[in-house]
Write an enzyme that holds these catalytic residues in place. Structure first.
Site, short mmCIF file in Angstrom:
data_model
loop_
_atom_site.label_atom_id
_atom_site.label_comp_id
_atom_site.label_asym_id
_atom_site.label_seq_id
_atom_site.Cartn_x
_atom_site.Cartn_y
_atom_site.Cartn_z
N SER A 105 36.57 38.29 46.27
CA SER A 105 35.13 38.31 46.45
C SER A 105 34.53 39.26 45.44
O SER A 105 35.20 40.19 44.98
CB SER A 105 34.76 38.75 47.86
N HIS A 109 25.77 43.90 40.41
CA HIS A 109 24.37 44.33 40.40
C HIS A 109 23.99 44.72 38.97
O HIS A 109 24.31 45.83 38.53
CB HIS A 109 24.16 45.52 41.33
N HIS A 119 27.05 36.70 43.52
CA HIS A 119 28.12 36.87 44.51
C HIS A 119 29.04 35.67 44.47
O HIS A 119 28.58 34.53 44.30
CB HIS A 119 27.51 37.00 45.91
N ASN A 121 32.94 34.23 46.35
CA ASN A 121 34.03 34.47 47.29
C ASN A 121 34.83 33.18 47.47
O ASN A 121 34.25 32.14 47.78
CB ASN A 121 33.47 34.94 48.65
N TYR A 122 36.13 33.25 47.24
CA TYR A 122 37.01 32.12 47.56
C TYR A 122 38.19 32.65 48.36
O TYR A 122 38.75 33.70 48.03
CB TYR A 122 37.45 31.37 46.29
N ARG A 123 38.53 31.93 49.44
CA ARG A 123 39.54 32.46 50.37
C ARG A 123 40.35 31.32 50.99
O ARG A 123 39.91 30.17 51.04
CB ARG A 123 38.84 33.27 51.47
N HIS A 153 23.05 25.87 39.64
CA HIS A 153 23.35 24.77 40.57
C HIS A 153 24.06 23.62 39.86
O HIS A 153 24.97 23.01 40.42
CB HIS A 153 22.06 24.28 41.23
N HIS A 183 15.26 37.49 59.89
CA HIS A 183 14.18 38.43 60.22
C HIS A 183 13.13 38.52 59.12
O HIS A 183 12.09 39.14 59.30
CB HIS A 183 14.76 39.82 60.53
#
Lengths: 349, 349
Positions: A105, A109, A119, A121-123, A153, A183
């Protein structure tokens, strides 16, 4: 697809753990090497660590680079006797089995507010007879550039298409759904792709919102069984899409001059990034509540972030365009009104 | 205590809601007025708001003051048809009843790293026949001063003692337990007092950790029934203790010269404040997940905060003393070793 391959829910092939481990470890290396050349200033510092309950990892961190103010790329390979309840709820078949998980992951910044935060992430998980892949990548710009979003994209769609033309139709809205700050009524950024619990069986969407756009598209598409090999190829293709999806954006924006206004808005929006990661991100919360390695989990937090009560972007500003258009799910390829809305702000390209 | 008063679990007295509302509203006014004179630079900006589902509030915010970099004091009075499951789990008797809640909460982020961050919250709930009080205040220094911690605790102990000498024995460890960052193994600061679900019945501790120090002390003390009037007086006494507990610390530290090192450590520790509020604070999470007013709930977040991977305070520094001693539960009044540990760092007074 060869006739000998198992579609969906069969046992994993021989050396499945080793292959998954090498894939994500290789991604970490490849991406870090390229990011170091791109930065040209700092290199990654490596921390290897062991997990007392089993397994370990390798965290690579860059601080105060030329391009990257802070960034971290984690690799981990962990195992245990039984998965925690939050995952067993989703995969009850895994109950009673020892488990294995490996993944990489990354969050970067950048310093320049015109370069988006990124960002990835591969798992891969195994627990007894059960296995699945998960992953994705999403882009969080601070200033709006339609072509950057489209490029990101496009490259990820092409990667998904190499395995199946139906995949991106589900993984794109799933990303909008996952990286959502309820929120705030905002997505974290312009999204990208996200998928989880891909065990090759049934429909593609395996998330929790059965009424959302991802679930709807997935239902309309019907079952799309995949083999372990296909899902492995998917992780590989998407992981390898990262550099061509992101590096051209960095190269295009990194020299753009900015002032205090842009810096302050970047810091303010980074507050949203921290809010998402600490309040909503299942991976972060799961890690913190289950005795994960805190410093590695929170490597995703920004080097500096700002909160301001009641801030509203000035009407008709680029900051308002970012908030109103680039933190809402969009049909980036086909919606012609996007260009109309971006053009007055020089926010097309 | 008059013979006519109900001890524990009786119905609330006439005008209970009005009296609770006026108490917390009065606290907000009194504290804001005094903080404005103390700051001498900025005053509070007031936002009144309504809650679509019933009730409303008044948020007062100060930005870029002389003493306070950012600070907010909320008042709210809200009501609804049924309490959310997270509270009904704790108070099943409230099920099926409309509810009422009023409270004031405050967080101040001072500019000077020698002035501690402060938080206060006092609240009152009713749901049918059920009512309870909750509240507390806790202090989060960035640089260690033993006498500041002692002063803050002393004033709050005196306030608790006016209602019952047993209260502080439970509310002090309850505060250490509540303001705890499990993923860091740290308390948020030096603590203060915290209490919740005080309906006057049974033992004082009504939290979730039945094995913790607060629960143990509470069990040893046995039942300590209280009347509504006593718990109202407790909220009043503790609320009024805020200014004498905090203002002298501000006055003592506000002119102390500091440099970039102290500023950077303050920003780093403010990251912990954000982590606590977003990951662990039940009030914040409850508010965000139940459609509360986001800007008011997140008023507690710092104006600026910093994260740094793998930071460790230099050995034998004031920053290490803060981390090792002032983010762990302490017996501030009776532990003589605290002075020994603080003296070499000029951290006693």
């Amino acid at each position: 697809m060869g006739a000998s391959e198992n579609l969906g829910q069969g046992p994993p092939p021989p050396h499945s753990r080793k292959r998954a481990r090498e894939l994500v470890l290789g991604l970490q290396d490849e991406i870090c090497n390229e990011l170091e050349s791109l930065d040209g200033g700092q290199s990654f510092r490596t921390d290897s660590w062991e997990r007392p309950e089993g397994g370990g990892g390798r965290s690579k961190v860059m601080r105060e680079g030329r391009v990257f103010e802070q960034g971290g790329v984690n690799f981990s390979e962990v195992h245990g006797e039984e998965l925690p309840p939050s995952i067993l709820n989703q995969r009850p078949e895994a109950k009673g089995h020892p488990w294995f998980a490996t993944g990489t992951s990354m969050v970067l910044h950048p310093r320049n507010p015109y370069v988006p935060t990124i960002h990835l992430n591969y798992r891969y998980f195994e627990a007894g007879p059960v296995w699945w892949f998960g992953g994705g990548a999403d882009l969080t710009p601070f200033y709006p550039y339609l072509e950057d979003a489209r490029h990101f994209h496009r490259v990820h769609k092409q990667a998904c298409d190499t395995v199946g033309p139906e995949l991106h139709k589900v993984f794109k809205p799933w990303c909008d759904e996952y990286f959502y700050l309820k929120h705030r009524g905002e997505t974290r950024g312009v999204g990208g792709i996200f998928y989880d619990y891909q065990d090759g069986s049934g429909v593609l969407y395996k998330g929790q919102n059965s009424e959302g756009p991802a679930a709807q598209v997935s239902r309309e598409l019907g079952p799309h069984p995949k083999s372990w090999e296909q899902l492995f190829e998917l992780a590989k293709a998407c992981g390898k899409a990262f550099l061509p999806a992101y590096v051209p954006i960095v190269e295009k924006r990194q020299e753009q001059a900015y002032g205090d206004r842009e810096r302050q808005f970047q810091l303010y929006r980074r507050g949203r990034y921290a809010e998402f990661n600490l309040v909503w991100d299942r991976g972060t919360i799961f890690g913190l509540q289950t005795n994960g390695r805190t410093e590695s989990i929170l490597m995703s937090l920004p080097p500096l972030a700002r909160w301001e009560y009641g801030y509203v972007a000035p009407a008709d500003s680029r900051e308002a365009l970012l908030t109103d258009l680039f933190t809402r799910p969009q049909n980036w390829f086909e919606d012609a009104t996007l260009e109309e809305r971006c053009r007055p702000h020089q926010a097309v390209d």
